[in-house]
Scaffold this motif. Sequence first.
Motif, PDB file in Angstrom:
ATOM      1  N   MET A 196       2.955  30.437  33.845  1.00 12.68           N
ATOM      2  CA  MET A 196       1.637  31.089  33.810  1.00 12.68           C
ATOM      3  C   MET A 196       0.638  30.248  33.008  1.00 12.68           C
ATOM      4  O   MET A 196      -0.527  30.107  33.403  1.00 12.68           O
ATOM      5  CB  MET A 196       1.751  32.478  33.204  1.00 12.68           C
ATOM      6  CG  MET A 196       2.327  33.521  34.121  1.00 12.68           C
ATOM      7  SD  MET A 196       1.203  33.946  35.486  1.00 12.68           S
ATOM      8  CE  MET A 196      -0.059  34.880  34.611  1.00 12.68           C
ATOM      9  N   LEU A 213      -2.959  28.746  34.315  1.00 15.29           N
ATOM     10  CA  LEU A 213      -4.249  29.124  33.714  1.00 15.29           C
ATOM     11  C   LEU A 213      -4.922  27.950  32.997  1.00 15.29           C
ATOM     12  O   LEU A 213      -6.116  28.046  32.647  1.00 15.29           O
ATOM     13  CB  LEU A 213      -4.023  30.257  32.706  1.00 15.29           C
ATOM     14  CG  LEU A 213      -3.587  31.598  33.300  1.00 15.29           C
ATOM     15  CD1 LEU A 213      -3.099  32.528  32.205  1.00 15.29           C
ATOM     16  CD2 LEU A 213      -4.732  32.245  34.056  1.00 15.29           C
ATOM     17  N   CYS A 238      -9.246  38.239  33.918  1.00 14.33           N
ATOM     18  CA  CYS A 238      -8.586  37.265  34.794  1.00 14.33           C
ATOM     19  C   CYS A 238      -7.506  36.451  34.086  1.00 14.33           C
ATOM     20  O   CYS A 238      -6.554  36.007  34.733  1.00 14.33           O
ATOM     21  CB  CYS A 238      -9.621  36.303  35.374  1.00 14.33           C
ATOM     22  SG  CYS A 238     -11.000  37.105  36.227  1.00 14.33           S
ATOM     23  N   GLY A 239      -7.656  36.253  32.794  1.00 11.28           N
ATOM     24  CA  GLY A 239      -6.715  35.416  32.061  1.00 11.28           C
ATOM     25  C   GLY A 239      -5.615  36.185  31.362  1.00 11.28           C
ATOM     26  O   GLY A 239      -4.536  35.642  31.117  1.00 11.28           O
ATOM     27  N   TRP A 240      -5.894  37.464  31.027  1.00 13.99           N
ATOM     28  CA  TRP A 240      -4.889  38.273  30.338  1.00 13.99           C
ATOM     29  C   TRP A 240      -4.418  39.458  31.177  1.00 13.99           C
ATOM     30  O   TRP A 240      -3.455  40.122  30.805  1.00 13.99           O
ATOM     31  CB  TRP A 240      -5.442  38.782  29.004  1.00 13.99           C
ATOM     32  CG  TRP A 240      -5.980  37.697  28.126  1.00 13.99           C
ATOM     33  CD1 TRP A 240      -5.603  36.378  28.119  1.00 13.99           C
ATOM     34  CD2 TRP A 240      -7.011  37.815  27.139  1.00 13.99           C
ATOM     35  NE1 TRP A 240      -6.323  35.672  27.189  1.00 13.99           N
ATOM     36  CE2 TRP A 240      -7.208  36.523  26.567  1.00 13.99           C
ATOM     37  CE3 TRP A 240      -7.790  38.865  26.661  1.00 13.99           C
ATOM     38  CZ2 TRP A 240      -8.135  36.284  25.568  1.00 13.99           C
ATOM     39  CZ3 TRP A 240      -8.716  38.644  25.655  1.00 13.99           C
ATOM     40  CH2 TRP A 240      -8.889  37.349  25.116  1.00 13.99           C
ATOM     41  N   GLY A 241      -5.111  39.742  32.264  1.00  9.56           N
ATOM     42  CA  GLY A 241      -4.695  40.828  33.146  1.00  9.56           C
ATOM     43  C   GLY A 241      -4.895  42.210  32.573  1.00  9.56           C
ATOM     44  O   GLY A 241      -4.180  43.145  32.934  1.00  9.56           O
ATOM     45  N   ARG A 285      -8.210  41.537  37.432  1.00  3.49           N
ATOM     46  CA  ARG A 285      -6.840  41.915  37.052  1.00  3.49           C
ATOM     47  C   ARG A 285      -5.854  41.573  38.168  1.00  3.49           C
ATOM     48  O   ARG A 285      -4.739  41.110  37.918  1.00  3.49           O
ATOM     49  CB  ARG A 285      -6.815  43.406  36.728  1.00  3.49           C
ATOM     50  CG  ARG A 285      -5.447  43.976  36.398  1.00  3.49           C
ATOM     51  CD  ARG A 285      -5.634  45.396  35.858  1.00  3.49           C
ATOM     52  NE  ARG A 285      -4.434  46.207  35.986  1.00  3.49           N
ATOM     53  CZ  ARG A 285      -3.388  46.168  35.174  1.00  3.49           C
ATOM     54  NH1 ARG A 285      -3.384  45.313  34.164  1.00  3.49           N
ATOM     55  NH2 ARG A 285      -2.355  46.965  35.356  1.00  3.49           N
ATOM     56  N   TYR A 307       0.940  35.866  38.464  1.00  2.82           N
ATOM     57  CA  TYR A 307       2.235  36.259  37.913  1.00  2.82           C
ATOM     58  C   TYR A 307       3.300  36.301  39.008  1.00  2.82           C
ATOM     59  O   TYR A 307       4.437  35.854  38.812  1.00  2.82           O
ATOM     60  CB  TYR A 307       2.117  37.629  37.237  1.00  2.82           C
ATOM     61  CG  TYR A 307       3.389  38.065  36.536  1.00  2.82           C
ATOM     62  CD1 TYR A 307       3.679  37.616  35.251  1.00  2.82           C
ATOM     63  CD2 TYR A 307       4.292  38.920  37.148  1.00  2.82           C
ATOM     64  CE1 TYR A 307       4.831  37.992  34.602  1.00  2.82           C
ATOM     65  CE2 TYR A 307       5.457  39.310  36.515  1.00  2.82           C
ATOM     66  CZ  TYR A 307       5.718  38.851  35.237  1.00  2.82           C
ATOM     67  OH  TYR A 307       6.879  39.228  34.604  1.00  2.82           O
ATOM     68  N   TRP A 335      -4.836  37.958  38.090  1.00  6.65           N
ATOM     69  CA  TRP A 335      -3.761  37.682  37.131  1.00  6.65           C
ATOM     70  C   TRP A 335      -2.417  38.048  37.738  1.00  6.65           C
ATOM     71  O   TRP A 335      -1.442  37.297  37.618  1.00  6.65           O
ATOM     72  CB  TRP A 335      -3.997  38.477  35.842  1.00  6.65           C
ATOM     73  CG  TRP A 335      -3.032  38.148  34.753  1.00  6.65           C
ATOM     74  CD1 TRP A 335      -3.180  37.214  33.774  1.00  6.65           C
ATOM     75  CD2 TRP A 335      -1.738  38.750  34.539  1.00  6.65           C
ATOM     76  NE1 TRP A 335      -2.071  37.186  32.967  1.00  6.65           N
ATOM     77  CE2 TRP A 335      -1.167  38.120  33.409  1.00  6.65           C
ATOM     78  CE3 TRP A 335      -1.028  39.751  35.188  1.00  6.65           C
ATOM     79  CZ2 TRP A 335       0.080  38.469  32.932  1.00  6.65           C
ATOM     80  CZ3 TRP A 335       0.222  40.093  34.714  1.00  6.65           C
ATOM     81  CH2 TRP A 335       0.771  39.465  33.590  1.00  6.65           C
TER      82      TRP A 335
END
Length: 412
Positions: free
Chosen positions: A403, A407, A241-244, A352, A359, A355
């Motif tokens: 972003m 987050l 969720c945080g880095w995709g 994903r 974006y 994220w």
Amino acid sequence: MTDATYATMDEAACAAFLREEVVPEMHADPECDRRPDAEPPTYRWLNGHYPGFVKHLQREFDASPADFYREHVLDGGEDDDYDWGLPDGEAAERTRNRLEAHLDELRYRGHPETTIRPYRARLKKYVQLYCDLHGPDLLDGLRDESRRAEEIDRAFTVCKVLDRTLQTPAARRKYVEDVRRFYRELVDAGYISYNPMRRMETRLGLDVPEWDNPSLSERDVETLWAEADTRRERLLVVGLCGWGLRPSELAALHVRQVVLEPEDDDYPFLDFRDGDRKNGPGTVAMLAGADVLDARLDAMADRDGWTGYVFPSEHAEAGHVHVDTLRRWFADLVARTDVTVRGEAPTPKYGRRFWYSLYGEAVVEVAERFTPVAEAQGSADANVVLENYLSEADRRMHLREVMADSLEGLFT
């Protein structure tokens, strides 16, 4: 394509179908966890997309799809004289020369053949359709500003045909992006005056949110994070969720890919530039939650015989857990919460998608920042400023700032 059509395909035709149809679809489909240049598609994915083709391989060549793919895509080459499928004549020859010169320039810049081949296949499909519908010269009308509306409509007609033949919105967008790139470089080089694909997603409706691909909400992510009670579960939530990251990328993450204290970057990042990623950027900034990964690595380093994988496995041949194991961990975490999406338990891909939804919002916000600049430049669209006046580094900086703000506080 019908089973009867597959039945007419010999071995060479099947190999070409894999390179020109299947490989581009693998690149474009976010649900495909395989890298086309390194490994065959899973049987489930290939049979789900092309069941008639799978049956034909098994019936006619007594070959498993994976073995046939390895032999003809991964190990097999292609003729240097590539067949673009264009008719004879001077107009077609001009088009062919521009296509080949464009690919040669990509090679000069260092693009490997494993990325050029699927890109070339997508260009070929577009070019062939254009020729079938409008004739063999893609470029003549693009040199004449008075024909701009006509040529944009021609490109739109081709894209509508593609839209009916491709199976996913992601695949459709990929074709539009690649063809637009080809035209854009011709504009930059002075061969044509304008790019007919410049706003094609809007005309095709591809910039509309994919309501059939739901994602977690911010509240869902907060709930999962609050429930995560181990380093492994916290890293699971942050990575998706945080880095995709794709589930397969997270499952195979290795310490060699982790840069926690970069010299020339404001944020820690993951380095996928050695071919560890199917497509997309070679680095992934950790705009939040890098401390979670740092703590996990500290814990792993104390283990005897640790090989560097963030999620190691003593039993798996690869040395790290299988992606199905990661999916099971995620399911266990979800089961302890009341998180559902449309009444169903979410899977890792929902993280994903979360994220990606952030974006998309960040892109809009950055564009809105530059609306006054766009108006001063005489443009009604701030995206023109982002595309033509900001460097790639500046665009990335602004997107990262937005972003990071989005987050902030989710993974603390």
